[in-house]
Design a protein around this motif. Structure first.
Motif, PDB file in Angstrom:
ATOM      1  N   ASN A 271      17.076  57.268   7.922  1.00 18.26           N
ATOM      2  CA  ASN A 271      16.383  56.651   6.792  1.00 18.26           C
ATOM      3  C   ASN A 271      16.760  57.450   5.556  1.00 18.26           C
ATOM      4  N   ASP A 272      17.382  56.766   4.621  1.00 14.83           N
ATOM      5  CA  ASP A 272      17.849  57.419   3.394  1.00 14.83           C
ATOM      6  C   ASP A 272      18.656  58.683   3.693  1.00 14.83           C
ATOM      7  N   GLY A 273      19.531  58.584   4.708  1.00  9.71           N
ATOM      8  CA  GLY A 273      20.439  59.675   5.036  1.00  9.71           C
ATOM      9  C   GLY A 273      19.862  60.771   5.905  1.00  9.71           C
ATOM     10  N   GLN A 274      18.581  60.686   6.261  1.00 14.72           N
ATOM     11  CA  GLN A 274      17.938  61.703   7.094  1.00 14.72           C
ATOM     12  C   GLN A 274      17.691  61.159   8.497  1.00 14.72           C
TER      13      GLN A 274
ATOM     14  N   ASP B 100       8.805  49.283  -1.232  1.00 13.80           N
ATOM     15  CA  ASP B 100      10.256  49.400  -1.300  1.00 13.80           C
ATOM     16  C   ASP B 100      10.872  49.027   0.041  1.00 13.80           C
ATOM     17  N   LYS B 101      12.095  48.485  -0.014  1.00 10.82           N
ATOM     18  CA  LYS B 101      12.825  48.162   1.200  1.00 10.82           C
ATOM     19  C   LYS B 101      13.174  49.466   1.921  1.00 10.82           C
ATOM     20  N   ILE B 102      12.978  49.470   3.212  1.00 10.35           N
ATOM     21  CA  ILE B 102      13.281  50.657   4.007  1.00 10.35           C
ATOM     22  C   ILE B 102      14.766  50.661   4.303  1.00 10.35           C
ATOM     23  N   ASN B 103      15.412  51.759   3.993  1.00  7.21           N
ATOM     24  CA  ASN B 103      16.845  51.898   4.169  1.00  7.21           C
ATOM     25  C   ASN B 103      17.121  52.588   5.511  1.00  7.21           C
ATOM     26  N   VAL B 104      17.177  51.785   6.579  1.00  5.16           N
ATOM     27  CA  VAL B 104      17.395  52.307   7.925  1.00  5.16           C
ATOM     28  C   VAL B 104      18.798  51.950   8.392  1.00  5.16           C
ATOM     29  N   LYS B 105      19.429  52.917   9.034  1.00  4.19           N
ATOM     30  CA  LYS B 105      20.764  52.712   9.590  1.00  4.19           C
ATOM     31  C   LYS B 105      20.784  53.296  10.999  1.00  4.19           C
ATOM     32  N   LEU B 106      21.398  52.564  11.932  1.00  4.59           N
ATOM     33  CA  LEU B 106      21.586  53.066  13.293  1.00  4.59           C
ATOM     34  C   LEU B 106      23.017  53.575  13.423  1.00  4.59           C
ATOM     35  N   VAL B 107      23.138  54.816  13.851  1.00  2.00           N
ATOM     36  CA  VAL B 107      24.446  55.459  13.984  1.00  2.00           C
ATOM     37  C   VAL B 107      24.602  55.894  15.440  1.00  2.00           C
TER      38      VAL B 107
END
Length: 148
Positions: free
Chosen positions: A71-74, A3-10
């Protein structure tokens, strides 16, 4: 299929600064004790591989950008970079991923996000402790371009 890794930088919220430091220390201590066991003598201060002062100095450097990795909101890690807009060089001062989510591609996905955010940077400088085999492997796969 992976699965594609859902990473976000905040950007780091100032109210989360203390936890950012603690999470960074946990990640570095985990790696050192995994390599050397509890007999390790590489600690900077108060039983930590990386001191609070070292982390806070990186956060407070001129041109520093500090982000939480989600990652996925965590919250799963953090990164501190510096960009020199005159030379188009960047420094990766800190990058850590929680030991609870190691080996899932989160560090690589976070680095890809850094590069996406800063396409103007032509050269990135990194460093890592010699015992941090996971980081060395990561850098070889993700960042290093062999000299010819």
């Amino acid at each position: 299929m992976i699965d594609k890794i859902n990473v976000k930088l905040v950007p780091l919220d100032p109210t989360d600064r203390n936890q950012f430091v603690l999470d960074n220390q946990e990640a570095f201590k985990y790696s050192a004790t995994e390599e050397f066991g509890m007999r390790d003598d590489h600690f900077e201060v108060d039983g930590e591989i990386i001191s609070r002062d070292t982390i806070e100095h990186a956060i407070d450097e001129p041109n520093a950008e500090t982000y939480r990795i989600f990652n996925d909101g965590q919250v799963v890690g953090g990164v501190v970079i510096r960009i020199d807009k005159d030379t188009l060089r960047g420094d990766l001062d800190l990058l850590f991923v929680s030991p609870h989510v190691h080996s899932r591609g989160i560090g690589h996905a976070a680095w890809c996000e850094v590069e996406r955010m800063h396409p103007e940077v032509k050269v990135w400088e990194t460093m890592t402790p010699y015992f941090e085999k996971r980081n060395i492997h990561f850098f070889r796969q993700s960042l290093w371009i062999p000299y010819r």
